[in-house]
Structure formats: C-alpha cells, structure tokens
Write an enzyme that holds these catalytic residues in place. Structure first.
Site, PDB file in Angstrom:
ATOM      1  N   LYS A 170     -36.367 108.799 -52.482  1.00  0.00           N
ATOM      2  CA  LYS A 170     -37.729 109.031 -52.254  1.00  0.00           C
ATOM      3  C   LYS A 170     -37.704 110.585 -51.847  1.00  0.00           C
ATOM      4  O   LYS A 170     -37.311 110.880 -50.849  1.00  0.00           O
ATOM      5  CB  LYS A 170     -38.414 108.258 -51.365  1.00  0.00           C
ATOM      6  N   ASP A 208     -45.836 114.814 -47.443  1.00  0.00           N
ATOM      7  CA  ASP A 208     -46.735 113.628 -47.589  1.00  0.00           C
ATOM      8  C   ASP A 208     -48.116 113.576 -46.484  1.00  0.00           C
ATOM      9  O   ASP A 208     -48.111 113.280 -45.320  1.00  0.00           O
ATOM     10  CB  ASP A 208     -46.092 112.315 -47.208  1.00  0.00           C
ATOM     11  N   LYS A 264     -53.817 111.155 -43.830  1.00  0.00           N
ATOM     12  CA  LYS A 264     -53.151 110.808 -42.404  1.00  0.00           C
ATOM     13  C   LYS A 264     -53.993 111.510 -41.315  1.00  0.00           C
ATOM     14  O   LYS A 264     -54.404 112.803 -41.511  1.00  0.00           O
ATOM     15  CB  LYS A 264     -51.745 111.199 -42.435  1.00  0.00           C
ATOM     16  N   ASP A 298     -40.587 113.690 -45.513  1.00  0.00           N
ATOM     17  CA  ASP A 298     -40.693 112.626 -46.211  1.00  0.00           C
ATOM     18  C   ASP A 298     -40.141 112.447 -47.441  1.00  0.00           C
ATOM     19  O   ASP A 298     -39.837 111.619 -48.470  1.00  0.00           O
ATOM     20  CB  ASP A 298     -42.157 112.249 -46.547  1.00  0.00           C
ATOM     21  N   ASP A 326     -51.823 106.748 -49.406  1.00  0.00           N
ATOM     22  CA  ASP A 326     -50.660 107.044 -48.575  1.00  0.00           C
ATOM     23  C   ASP A 326     -49.495 106.092 -48.700  1.00  0.00           C
ATOM     24  O   ASP A 326     -48.414 106.397 -48.149  1.00  0.00           O
ATOM     25  CB  ASP A 326     -51.282 106.968 -47.101  1.00  0.00           C
ATOM     26  N   GLU A 349     -47.384 106.189 -51.117  1.00  0.00           N
ATOM     27  CA  GLU A 349     -47.035 106.916 -52.242  1.00  0.00           C
ATOM     28  C   GLU A 349     -45.620 106.681 -52.839  1.00  0.00           C
ATOM     29  O   GLU A 349     -45.247 106.781 -53.770  1.00  0.00           O
ATOM     30  CB  GLU A 349     -47.466 108.131 -52.042  1.00  0.00           C
ATOM     31  N   ARG A 382     -43.258 104.557 -52.799  1.00  0.00           N
ATOM     32  CA  ARG A 382     -43.309 103.173 -53.590  1.00  0.00           C
ATOM     33  C   ARG A 382     -43.637 103.554 -55.121  1.00  0.00           C
ATOM     34  O   ARG A 382     -42.918 102.985 -56.089  1.00  0.00           O
ATOM     35  CB  ARG A 382     -43.714 101.749 -53.098  1.00  0.00           C
TER      36      ARG A 382
HETATM   37  N1  BES Z   1     -44.081 108.416 -45.585  1.00  0.00           N
HETATM   38  C1  BES Z   1     -44.592 107.534 -44.838  1.00  0.00           C
HETATM   39  C2  BES Z   1     -43.727 106.621 -43.969  1.00  0.00           C
HETATM   40  C3  BES Z   1     -43.358 107.138 -42.784  1.00  0.00           C
HETATM   41  C4  BES Z   1     -44.099 107.080 -41.542  1.00  0.00           C
HETATM   42  C5  BES Z   1     -42.475 107.940 -42.643  1.00  0.00           C
HETATM   43  C6  BES Z   1     -43.681 107.666 -40.381  1.00  0.00           C
HETATM   44  C7  BES Z   1     -41.642 108.581 -41.751  1.00  0.00           C
HETATM   45  C8  BES Z   1     -42.428 108.354 -40.249  1.00  0.00           C
HETATM   46  C9  BES Z   1     -45.375 106.497 -45.899  1.00  0.00           C
HETATM   47  O1  BES Z   1     -45.524 107.354 -47.374  1.00  0.00           O
HETATM   48  C10 BES Z   1     -46.613 105.967 -45.631  1.00  0.00           C
HETATM   49  O2  BES Z   1     -47.378 107.056 -45.348  1.00  0.00           O
HETATM   50  N2  BES Z   1     -46.423 104.603 -45.482  1.00  0.00           N
HETATM   51  C11 BES Z   1     -47.761 104.011 -44.672  1.00  0.00           C
HETATM   52  C12 BES Z   1     -47.911 102.753 -45.719  1.00  0.00           C
HETATM   53  C13 BES Z   1     -49.344 102.037 -45.519  1.00  0.00           C
HETATM   54  C14 BES Z   1     -50.419 103.012 -45.954  1.00  0.00           C
HETATM   55  C15 BES Z   1     -49.257 100.786 -46.247  1.00  0.00           C
HETATM   56  C16 BES Z   1     -47.429 103.601 -43.515  1.00  0.00           C
HETATM   57  O3  BES Z   1     -46.354 103.274 -43.102  1.00  0.00           O
HETATM   58  O4  BES Z   1     -48.528 103.775 -42.757  1.00  0.00           O
HETATM   59 ZN    ZN Z   2     -44.505 108.951 -47.553  1.00  0.00          ZN
HETATM   60 MN    MN Z   3     -47.579 108.046 -47.180  1.00  0.00          MN
END
Ligand code: BES
Ligand code: ZN
Ligand code: MN
Length: 495
Positions: A261, A266, A273, A284, A343, A345, A347
């Site tokens: 990824k 992000d 966010k 990210d 968010d 994204e 996946r």
């Molecule tokens: N890049 C983030 C995950 C992340 C969070 C990486 C903290 C490193 C540190 C990912 O894209 C994300 O935002 N995931 C969301 C998913 C949710 C919307 C289902 C999350 O983990 O809040």
């Molecule tokens: Zn992300």
């Molecule tokens: Mn995200």
C-alpha cells in the site's frame, strides 16, 4: 559509514566497545585493554557492580595508558541466549553510546568473545549490521543543526580473529541498504514524495538489476482499475502502479509477489481525518516502502529466487473531484465496491494492485503489506505486525521469518464471519464493516481479490512502520519494518 573487519592490534583512536557476558568471564580483548590501562577496566567493573545484563553499558572516559577517548563495556546478557538479534542489539547499544560522543570511529573489540547461538564471523557481521542500522539519520532538511549536535562517527571497525566476518557481512550490508531505503521513503514528507516521485525512486533500482515497470492513470483506466483510481481522483498528483521484477532463479521456479500500500498521504478524503496527528499519514506508504526496500535488498544480494514487488501509489485528498461516501466503483476484477468511507482507502488501492499482480505474474504466493487500520494498533500496539492468512503453512513460514528477523508478527483471525460483515446492499461489497474487528474486516475485503489456489497473507503494519522512540537498532522515525522479514522469508523458503 565505513565498515572494516580486522584482526590486527586495536586502533589507537576511536571509542572501544567491549562486550561481556553475564557469566563474568573476561574476554581476551577485555584483558588486553585492562592490562594496557593498568587494571582500570576491572576496577571500574567492580566499583560499578557491572552486571553485563543486556543493554547495560559501563562508560570509562579516557583511561590512563590508552590514547582512545572512551571504553564502553557493553552487557551481552546470558551466553546461552545470545543469537543474531542479540548481536545486532549489542552493536546498536554500543553505537548509541558512541553517537553521543565526538569520536570519529567505534571499535568493537571481539577477541575471545564467543557466543552461544551465534559466534565467529557471523556474529561479528551482525554486530556491525546492528551498529550501522542504529547510526541511521534522516537529516537532509536540518540545515541549521549545531555542529555540536551532529554525530561524528564515520567508521565502524570490528576487531575479530574470524576470517569470514567480511564475507558474512556482505549480504547484511545489502539488507541494511534496503532498510535505509525504506526508512528514507517513509521519512520523506508528502510534498516531496508523491506517487510520481516514489515511482522514479523505484526506477533508480534498475541499477541493481531490477526490471521496473510504471503504469500511469491512462493505462490503469484501460485496465479498469476503478478502485485504485477512485482513491487518487481528488489529488492533483497522478496515481501510479509500479512493478519491480527480480528473477534470480530459473524461469520455471515459482514467483513470489510482494504487494504494498503506497498512499503517499492519507487525509481521509471527503471522510476527512481529524487534524491531530494527521501528519503521520505521510508514512501511509509504509507497506510500499517495505516492498521497495525488500526488492532492493534481494536484488542487491542477488537472491536466488523469483520475486516481484508491486506498489500501488496514490494520494488521498478531499477535493471537488474527490470520490464521495456512497460512490460505487468497479475494480479490475469486475467486482463492485460501495465506498462508504473514503478513509478506508488502502484496501481500495490494494484490491486492484493485488488483482493486477495475479493476472500479470501468476504468483503462487502473495504477501501484501499495508498501514491499513488504526484498529491493529489497538490490538497489538507497536509490538507486532498483524498477520492475516487462511494458509497455515504460509503463517508458519512467516512466523519463523518474523522470529529470525526481529520484525515481529502476530497471527489474527480471518473467518467467513468477517467476510459477512462487508456485504453491501447495492454492490458486491462495501469498503468498511461494522464497528468491530476493523483489521479483520479489512483483511476479509482484501481476500476477495485473491484468486483460488494462491497462498496469500496480509500484513497490517500500521503500528510498526514508524517508531516514536529509539529502539536498539533503529533511531526514532521511519522503522524499515518488513524488509528484514521479507528478506528472511525468501531466503529461508526459496533459496
Ligand atoms: N492509513 C489509515 C490507517 C492508519 C491509522 C495507519 C493510523 C497508521 C496509523 C487507513 O487508511 C485508515 O484511515 N483506516 C481507517 C479505516 C476505517 C475508516 C474503517 C481507520 O483505521 O480508522
Ligand atoms: Zn490509509
Ligand atoms: Mn485512510
């Protein structure tokens, strides 16, 4: 950093690092320095009741009889437990102390220091490797740093009678190069490292013999990668997909695919966010960084295996053209996805990167790495990467590689129940599940883009890509997590 191995007398300048085991037995090197200093070392060990426990360091500044500025006696812990990782940590612990001095060189004095599970040239090489990894710095943007605050160490000398230390170090040097590449990529701010710049850094790896292919938005549109492209559509930066091929074995041998990824930033997109900590999202792309570093390490040491590294590179931005919650996109696989949260994204990027990788290279094994979910940090903190796989054999192989490399993993559940949680009312699936098991539903989503018969594992490294504090072989900042793991996985199972 200049690194040399020598069996000659100890150099007269530089800081000397002397490892000792807990058993209290002095080494030949210790005795020699003790004699030269008229017993200053043994007196210091006694006065401080030095235990030689792992990580303990005794500092002796400028002892009489020596022209070297410092002697550091470093605890190596129990002899029976001393393995590759302990040797690396010892090198790191010694280096950490020398970095805080004005010395120009560190001398590891290993004569008579023979370990439990690792010894000789391999041990000397691991110590050098650990010291080098610890000395990493990302300081290219610190133009006004006081000279006094900059470390001066430019040389590692490993004093050992082992004749094979240098040859043992050769492959570890390439591994270290790969780790440094990953740390550099992870540390770069997102205004510098956007998809196109990431791709051009990949292209540079052609120097190592990798074949590098870059796809732009026009080609990805033709291929029908609506899932990946939807994430990047709010960004002024063009999305890219990069493949790095290393064919180090016979053509007929199986291909391993590593997929990363690479969200260069992000913001969350329209599902924006919160501001606190958003700067972290420059890393990210940690999965893509690890894949790229691993490919550099494998090519650098000319691994006898066929490995392809693929990274999906996008920037996730809110914009008039950004995708909206509720949008339905069609992935390259033909499956449709309801994007309930922009968010989630990573996946979406991996869905098309994984599918394209399988169509193009027909790999038997696919491992993806991604900073995919915050939920994995809730589960495993910053101790383990989360491993999700339906394949017990692959899980075993990855666990062994994790154990050996120090890039720790913990297997997490992935079941039909998690897959059921991403059913959509209007499309083939939705990109988020309910409030629970967020890392497992993310893995289940990815699983829908894995073809039958392919051994697949997903590694969620959100808690591991960045260190907020110093570790034995890694200063705080980009960790380079995954590079040693993947290198070891390939070495142990395919070479
Ligand atoms: N890049 C983030 C995950 C992340 C969070 C990486 C903290 C490193 C540190 C990912 O894209 C994300 O935002 N995931 C969301 C998913 C949710 C919307 C289902 C999350 O983990 O809040
Ligand atoms: Zn992300
Ligand atoms: Mn995200």
């Amino acid at each position: 950093m200049q690194i040399t191995f020598s069996s000659a007398a100890l150099p007269k300048t530089g800081a000397i690092v002397l490892p000792l085991f807990e058993d209290g037995k002095a080494t030949a090197a210790f005795n020699a320095v003790d004699k030269a200093t008229d017993g200053a070392l043994s007196r210091a060990v006694k006065a401080a009741s030095f235990s030689a426990k792992t990580g303990k360091v005794l500092e002796i500044v400028s002892p009489g009889g020596l022209s070297n500025g410092y002697v550091f006696v470093v605890g190596a812990g129990a002899k029976k437990d001393f393995n590759s990782l302990a040797a690396q940590a010892l090198g790191g612990a010694g280096m950490a102390r020398v970095l805080a001095t004005k010395e120009k060189a560190v001398v590891f004095a290993l004569d008579g220091f023979a370990g439990g599970k690792i010894t000789g040239g391999a041990m000397a090489a691991e110590i050098a490797h650990g010291a080098r990894l610890r000395a990493y710095r990302f300081d290219k943007y610190r133009t006004k740093e006081e000279k006094d605050d900059k470390p001066t160490v430019g040389k590692i000398v490993v004093n050992t009678p082992a004749k094979d230390a240098k040859s043992e170090f050769a492959s570890r040097e390439k591994l270290g190069d790969g780790v440094f590449l990953t740390r550099d990529l992870v540390s770069e701010p997102a205004n510098i490292l956007y998809p196109e710049e990431f791709a051009s850094r990949c292209k540079k790896l052609a120097e190592l013999g990798l074949k590098v292919k870059v796809l732009g938005e026009a080609e990805m549109t033709k291929l029908g990668m609506g899932s990946l492209l939807g994430v990047g559509q709010g960004s002024v930066r063009e999305s890219k997909l990069v493949a790095m091929e290393w064919m180090g074995a016979k053509k007929s041998d199986p291909t391993i695919a590593l997929v990363g990824k690479g969200v260069t930033f992000d913001t969350g997109g329209i599902s924006l966010k919160p501001p606190k900590g958003m700067e972290d999202m420059k890393w990210d792309m940690g999965g893509a960084g690890a894949v790229t570093g691993a490919m550099a390490a494998l090519a650098g040491r000319k691994a006898k295996a066929n490995v392809v590294g693929v990274v999906g590179l996008v920037e996730n931005m809110p914009d008039g053209n950004a995708q909206r919650p509720g949008d339905v996109v069609t992935s390259m696989s033909g499956q449709t996805i309801e994007v309930l949260n922009t968010d989630a994204e990573g996946r979406l990027v991996l869905a098309d990167a994984l599918w394209w990788t399988q169509e193009t290279y027909k790999p038997k094994t696919v491992i993806d790495l991604a900073t995919l979910t915050g939920a994995i940090i809730i589960s495993l903190a910053h101790e383990f990467g989360g491993m999700f796989t339906p394949d017990d054999k692959l899980a075993k192989q990855l666990n062994a590689a994790a154990e050996a490399s120090g890039d720790k993993l913990w297997r997490m559940p992935l079941t039909k129940a998690h897959d059921d949680m991403i059913k959509s009312d209007i499309a083939d699936m939705q990109n988020i599940g309910g409030p629970g098991a967020g890392s497992s539903t993310a893995a289940a989503f990815l699983g829908r883009f894995i073809k039958d018969g392919v051994a697949w594992a997903h590694l969620d490294i959100a808690g591991m890509a960045w260190n907020t504090k110093d570790k034995p072989v890694c200063p705080k900042g980009g960790a380079g997590f995954g590079v040693a793991l993947l290198d070891e996985f390939v070495r142990a199972n395919y070479e």
